[in-house]
Every structure is written in structure tokens, then in C-alpha cells.
Motif scaffolding. Sequence first.
Motif, PDB file in Angstrom:
ATOM      1  N   LYS A  61       0.815  -1.216   0.000  1.00 54.87           N
ATOM      2  CA  LYS A  61       0.000   0.000   0.000  1.00 54.87           C
ATOM      3  C   LYS A  61       0.842   1.257   0.000  1.00 54.87           C
ATOM      4  CE  LYS A  61      -3.991   0.188   1.006  1.00 54.87           C
ATOM      5  NZ  LYS A  61      -5.222   0.395   0.228  1.00 54.87           N
ATOM      6  N   CYS A  62       2.164   1.111  -0.050  1.00 51.78           N
ATOM      7  CA  CYS A  62       3.062   2.270  -0.024  1.00 51.78           C
ATOM      8  C   CYS A  62       3.718   2.433  -1.393  1.00 51.78           C
ATOM      9  CB  CYS A  62       4.132   2.104   1.060  1.00 51.78           C
ATOM     10  SG  CYS A  62       3.480   2.047   2.741  1.00 51.78           S
ATOM     11  N   ALA A  63       4.265   3.606  -1.608  1.00 45.86           N
ATOM     12  CA  ALA A  63       4.979   3.922  -2.844  1.00 45.86           C
ATOM     13  C   ALA A  63       6.277   4.633  -2.489  1.00 45.86           C
ATOM     14  CB  ALA A  63       4.122   4.794  -3.763  1.00 45.86           C
ATOM     15  N   ARG A  64       7.306   4.378  -3.273  1.00 43.39           N
ATOM     16  CA  ARG A  64       8.605   4.989  -3.032  1.00 43.39           C
ATOM     17  C   ARG A  64       8.585   6.454  -3.446  1.00 43.39           C
ATOM     18  NH1 ARG A  64      12.434   3.466   0.506  1.00 43.39           N
ATOM     19  NH2 ARG A  64      12.401   1.191   0.677  1.00 43.39           N
ATOM     20  N   ALA A  65       9.035   7.338  -2.524  1.00 44.85           N
ATOM     21  CA  ALA A  65       9.167   8.766  -2.802  1.00 44.85           C
ATOM     22  C   ALA A  65      10.554   9.181  -2.348  1.00 44.85           C
ATOM     23  CB  ALA A  65       8.089   9.562  -2.081  1.00 44.85           C
ATOM     24  N   GLY A  66      11.544   8.926  -3.210  1.00 39.98           N
ATOM     25  CA  GLY A  66      12.927   9.157  -2.806  1.00 39.98           C
ATOM     26  C   GLY A  66      13.384   8.047  -1.888  1.00 39.98           C
ATOM     27  N   GLU A  67      13.844   8.407  -0.696  1.00 39.99           N
ATOM     28  CA  GLU A  67      14.241   7.414   0.290  1.00 39.99           C
ATOM     29  C   GLU A  67      13.100   7.033   1.215  1.00 39.99           C
ATOM     30  OE1 GLU A  67      17.543   8.937   2.408  1.00 39.99           O
ATOM     31  OE2 GLU A  67      18.908   8.937   0.678  1.00 39.99           O
ATOM     32  N   CYS A  68      11.946   7.666   1.090  1.00 46.97           N
ATOM     33  CA  CYS A  68      10.794   7.423   1.960  1.00 46.97           C
ATOM     34  C   CYS A  68       9.894   6.357   1.354  1.00 46.97           C
ATOM     35  CB  CYS A  68       9.997   8.705   2.184  1.00 46.97           C
ATOM     36  SG  CYS A  68      10.931  10.005   3.036  1.00 46.97           S
ATOM     37  N   LEU A  69       9.186   5.658   2.224  1.00 48.67           N
ATOM     38  CA  LEU A  69       8.164   4.701   1.838  1.00 48.67           C
ATOM     39  C   LEU A  69       6.826   5.321   2.221  1.00 48.67           C
ATOM     40  CD1 LEU A  69       8.027   1.836   0.592  1.00 48.67           C
ATOM     41  CD2 LEU A  69       7.868   0.939   2.910  1.00 48.67           C
ATOM     42  N   GLU A  70       6.195   5.997   1.274  1.00 50.59           N
ATOM     43  CA  GLU A  70       5.028   6.836   1.564  1.00 50.59           C
ATOM     44  C   GLU A  70       3.741   6.029   1.503  1.00 50.59           C
ATOM     45  OE1 GLU A  70       3.091  10.970  -0.123  1.00 50.59           O
ATOM     46  OE2 GLU A  70       5.263  10.617  -0.279  1.00 50.59           O
ATOM     47  N   TRP A  71       2.925   6.188   2.520  1.00 49.46           N
ATOM     48  CA  TRP A  71       1.649   5.475   2.636  1.00 49.46           C
ATOM     49  C   TRP A  71       0.596   6.130   1.749  1.00 49.46           C
ATOM     50  CZ3 TRP A  71      -0.709   1.235   4.383  1.00 49.46           C
ATOM     51  CH2 TRP A  71      -2.060   1.269   4.703  1.00 49.46           C
ATOM     52  N   ASN A  72      -0.183   5.293   1.020  1.00 50.35           N
ATOM     53  CA  ASN A  72      -1.215   5.792   0.114  1.00 50.35           C
ATOM     54  C   ASN A  72      -2.621   5.592   0.640  1.00 50.35           C
ATOM     55  OD1 ASN A  72       0.651   6.626  -1.831  1.00 50.35           O
ATOM     56  ND2 ASN A  72       0.730   4.591  -2.772  1.00 50.35           N
ATOM     57  N   GLY A  73      -2.756   5.055   1.854  1.00 51.75           N
ATOM     58  CA  GLY A  73      -4.079   4.801   2.408  1.00 51.75           C
ATOM     59  C   GLY A  73      -4.591   5.956   3.245  1.00 51.75           C
ATOM     60  N   THR A  74      -5.458   5.642   4.191  1.00 48.13           N
ATOM     61  CA  THR A  74      -6.088   6.650   5.030  1.00 48.13           C
ATOM     62  C   THR A  74      -5.105   7.164   6.078  1.00 48.13           C
ATOM     63  OG1 THR A  74      -6.933   4.929   6.512  1.00 48.13           O
ATOM     64  CG2 THR A  74      -8.378   5.675   4.726  1.00 48.13           C
ATOM     65  N   VAL A  75      -5.330   8.379   6.524  1.00 50.84           N
ATOM     66  CA  VAL A  75      -4.502   9.009   7.549  1.00 50.84           C
ATOM     67  C   VAL A  75      -5.421   9.560   8.641  1.00 50.84           C
ATOM     68  CG1 VAL A  75      -2.636   9.587   5.962  1.00 50.84           C
ATOM     69  CG2 VAL A  75      -4.498  11.201   6.300  1.00 50.84           C
ATOM     70  N   ASN A  76      -4.845   9.818   9.819  1.00 47.46           N
ATOM     71  CA  ASN A  76      -5.620  10.397  10.915  1.00 47.46           C
ATOM     72  C   ASN A  76      -5.631  11.907  10.802  1.00 47.46           C
ATOM     73  OD1 ASN A  76      -3.038  11.068  11.656  1.00 47.46           O
ATOM     74  ND2 ASN A  76      -2.958   9.731  13.447  1.00 47.46           N
ATOM     75  N   LYS A  77      -6.192  12.573  11.804  1.00 48.28           N
ATOM     76  CA  LYS A  77      -6.311  14.024  11.755  1.00 48.28           C
ATOM     77  C   LYS A  77      -4.962  14.732  11.828  1.00 48.28           C
ATOM     78  CE  LYS A  77      -7.129  14.382  16.747  1.00 48.28           C
ATOM     79  NZ  LYS A  77      -8.065  14.852  17.781  1.00 48.28           N
ATOM     80  N   GLU A  78      -3.920  14.035  12.292  1.00 51.85           N
ATOM     81  CA  GLU A  78      -2.580  14.612  12.318  1.00 51.85           C
ATOM     82  C   GLU A  78      -1.829  14.369  11.020  1.00 51.85           C
ATOM     83  OE1 GLU A  78      -0.617  12.978  15.653  1.00 51.85           O
ATOM     84  OE2 GLU A  78      -1.886  13.987  17.143  1.00 51.85           O
ATOM     85  N   GLY A  79      -2.423  13.610  10.073  1.00 51.61           N
ATOM     86  CA  GLY A  79      -1.773  13.325   8.814  1.00 51.61           C
ATOM     87  C   GLY A  79      -0.870  12.115   8.836  1.00 51.61           C
ATOM     88  N   ARG A  80      -0.958  11.264   9.884  1.00 51.53           N
ATOM     89  CA  ARG A  80      -0.111  10.082   9.980  1.00 51.53           C
ATOM     90  C   ARG A  80      -0.898   8.847   9.542  1.00 51.53           C
ATOM     91  NH1 ARG A  80       4.443  11.772  12.408  1.00 51.53           N
ATOM     92  NH2 ARG A  80       4.296  13.575  13.791  1.00 51.53           N
ATOM     93  N   PRO A  81      -0.223   7.816   9.008  1.00 54.30           N
ATOM     94  CA  PRO A  81      -0.917   6.637   8.467  1.00 54.30           C
ATOM     95  C   PRO A  81      -1.682   5.892   9.544  1.00 54.30           C
ATOM     96  CG  PRO A  81       1.362   6.729   7.700  1.00 54.30           C
ATOM     97  CD  PRO A  81       1.228   7.763   8.761  1.00 54.30           C
ATOM     98  N   GLN A  82      -2.859   5.406   9.158  1.00 55.07           N
ATOM     99  CA  GLN A  82      -3.644   4.582  10.057  1.00 55.07           C
ATOM    100  C   GLN A  82      -4.478   3.613   9.228  1.00 55.07           C
ATOM    101  OE1 GLN A  82      -6.427   6.814  12.382  1.00 55.07           O
ATOM    102  NE2 GLN A  82      -7.915   6.960  10.729  1.00 55.07           N
ATOM    103  N   THR A  83      -4.915   2.528   9.844  1.00 54.64           N
ATOM    104  CA  THR A  83      -5.809   1.564   9.226  1.00 54.64           C
ATOM    105  C   THR A  83      -6.657   0.941  10.320  1.00 54.64           C
ATOM    106  OG1 THR A  83      -5.908  -0.357   7.756  1.00 54.64           O
ATOM    107  CG2 THR A  83      -4.193  -0.351   9.423  1.00 54.64           C
ATOM    108  N   SER A  84      -7.565   0.057   9.934  1.00 55.47           N
ATOM    109  CA  SER A  84      -8.472  -0.568  10.895  1.00 55.47           C
ATOM    110  C   SER A  84      -8.242  -2.063  10.918  1.00 55.47           C
ATOM    111  CB  SER A  84      -9.928  -0.263  10.538  1.00 55.47           C
ATOM    112  OG  SER A  84     -10.217  -0.714   9.234  1.00 55.47           O
ATOM    113  N   ASP A  85      -8.340  -2.641  12.102  1.00 52.00           N
ATOM    114  CA  ASP A  85      -8.180  -4.081  12.299  1.00 52.00           C
ATOM    115  C   ASP A  85      -9.550  -4.654  12.631  1.00 52.00           C
ATOM    116  OD1 ASP A  85      -7.396  -6.630  12.801  1.00 52.00           O
ATOM    117  OD2 ASP A  85      -6.009  -6.152  14.425  1.00 52.00           O
TER     118      ASP A  85
END
Length: 335
Positions: A61-85
Motif C-alpha cells: 500500500k506504499c509507494a517509493r518517494a525518494g528514500e521514503c516509503l510513503e503510505w497511500n491509504g487513510t490518515v488520521n487528523k494529524e496526517g499520519r498513516p492509520q488503518t483498521s483491524d
Amino acid sequence: MQRQSHIPAQPERTCKECSRPYKPLRDRMCQPCYKRSRKYGTAEYRREEIEEITLVWVRAKCARAGECLEWNGTVNKEGRPQTSDRRAWREGKSRQIALHRWVYEQSTGMTLLKGQHVRQTCGNKKCLAPEHLAASVPRPGRTPLGDAGRYQGKRKREDHLEQCANGHERTEENTYRTAHGHLVCRVCPSESRAARQGKDPAEHTWKPRKAWEGTPKCVNGHLFDEIGWYFNGEARVCRRCFAEKERRRWLRVNYSMELEDFEALLVAQDLACAICARLFDPDLLVPCVDHSHETGRVRGLLCHPCNLGIGHFEDDVSRLRSAAQYLDSRVALEE
């Protein structure tokens, strides 16, 4: 006679995709179906059901953006990656998972303590590269965050701390508790006071204060039994010294003058009002500072009635002269 309606009943309009009786928005679709068709190209409701989250699924679910592994899914109100279990949700637990914490625990094999934060060192909030994730470390001399607790309130956390915020060891002599229940270090304000006086705080030695029960006088020599005092949570405060301090603050803030200037002006007026010449009395006639409301300059000391009188006349000299002529004419008629 009851009025009859001849307006034919309109057929109920439904969405062509979900057949629900919603008010059609566009293309004979309801608002949720129209939004899905515009965003995903189809109005069909699709949701990926994940029973178990793995590192392989997260990387997919991530994509390479330079040296970062950027998440393409949902994020929380702070902009950090999150998902549901969904498995945790069926067990009655919280279904939301902070992926940056989860990836850090899976990649390092460590279990984060309660209240311990994980941040991205690259500055990208969506980055899930394990080499860009770092956990916060508690400061030395403090209880671990998991034992002290994060959500138990500041007062309960302070009781577990061995040092203050500046690293001073907490003892019974150099620590006291305020009226609100907070612990306060006595060494910190002492060092701050030394720094303001131009001294080196490292060479300053804090000395414990004498017990207030054994001090019959204040620092200015006033007897507590005669003047009166009150307890501020740490020591006794002389009421006369406190009143003089507040008087100095009032003169400095409101009239930009010191107490010595006030006393010199009072002596220059022979301890009397500048208008009626009545002597001031601390119990009956208290001096008031007369100043210009336009420039703020102090003009003199007046009694309260005189100060109130010229205030009602709005400092207008012509009105005061007219009032004096009016009184002279009325007194002459009465005589």
C-alpha cells in the motif's frame, strides 16, 4: 365542505444504483453513489476486508518517494498513516491502528510503552520506512512513561518524579506543594533570581528558609501579631508589606510614578488637597492622583470629592467658570 386536491401524486424517485428513495442529485443517482462514481469511476461500494495486517500488505500500500516509503491509504487528523483491524473490532477493542507505531514495533521487535511517541526523522508524516522511524526516550532520572502513566494527570505524574524539570533532586527541604496540589522546586526560582541579579547560578548556593513559626517579624521588621499576616502556601506574608507592594504597583501601572514621587508631591502640597485645602486623613480623606486623560501627566493630589467633581465637568475650564458664576448669582439672590 372539505377542499379536495386535484394535484396528482408524484411517483417516488429512487437512485438507479442502490434503489434507495433519496433525492436524486445528478444522473438519477443519490449523493453517496454519485460521489463514488465521480471518485472511483463506479457507484459500487467496495471495501477491502483485511483480517490480518502484515508488513507485506503495508509495503504493497506504499509507494517509493525518494528514500521514503510513503503510505497511500487513510490518515488520521494529524496526517499520519492509520488503518483498521477488523479482528480487534470484533473482539471489542479499538479498530484504529497507528501504522507508524505498528511498523516500528514489527521491525525492531520492541514493545512501545504507554505514552512513548514515534516520529519520522525524515519529516514526512506519511513515511513508513523502518529506518526513518525513531521512538522517544524518557529523560534520565524520571520514571518510565508506562509506569507513571500518560493520562493520569500532571499532579499524579509529578509524584513519581525524582528530579524537577531542571534536574534538581527532590527533597523535603527544597520541595513544597502549592494550594492546587502541584510540586514546586525552591532551588529553581532561587537560581533564576541570582541570574537576574547578574550572578552565576552555578556558584549560587540555596539555603533553606527558616520555619515560619519561628519568625515573629517580617523582613522589614513588622511584627506579625500587630500588623497581621496570611499564609501563601510556603511562608507568612506581612499585610503591610503586601499593601505597600500593591500600592507601588498601582502607581507605576496607572500613573507611571514611583511611591517616592507620590510622597514628595504630598509633602509639597502640605498634606492637603490642592483645591479645597483640606488635610488628608488615612481613615477619612484619602488622596487621589489627578492626571490628564489626554496626556496621562500627573497634575496633583486631590481629595475624592474634588477629584470626582472635576471629572464630572470633564476637565472643561469654561464649564467650571460657568458653574462658579451660577453659584455667585444664586447666592447673591438669596442674600
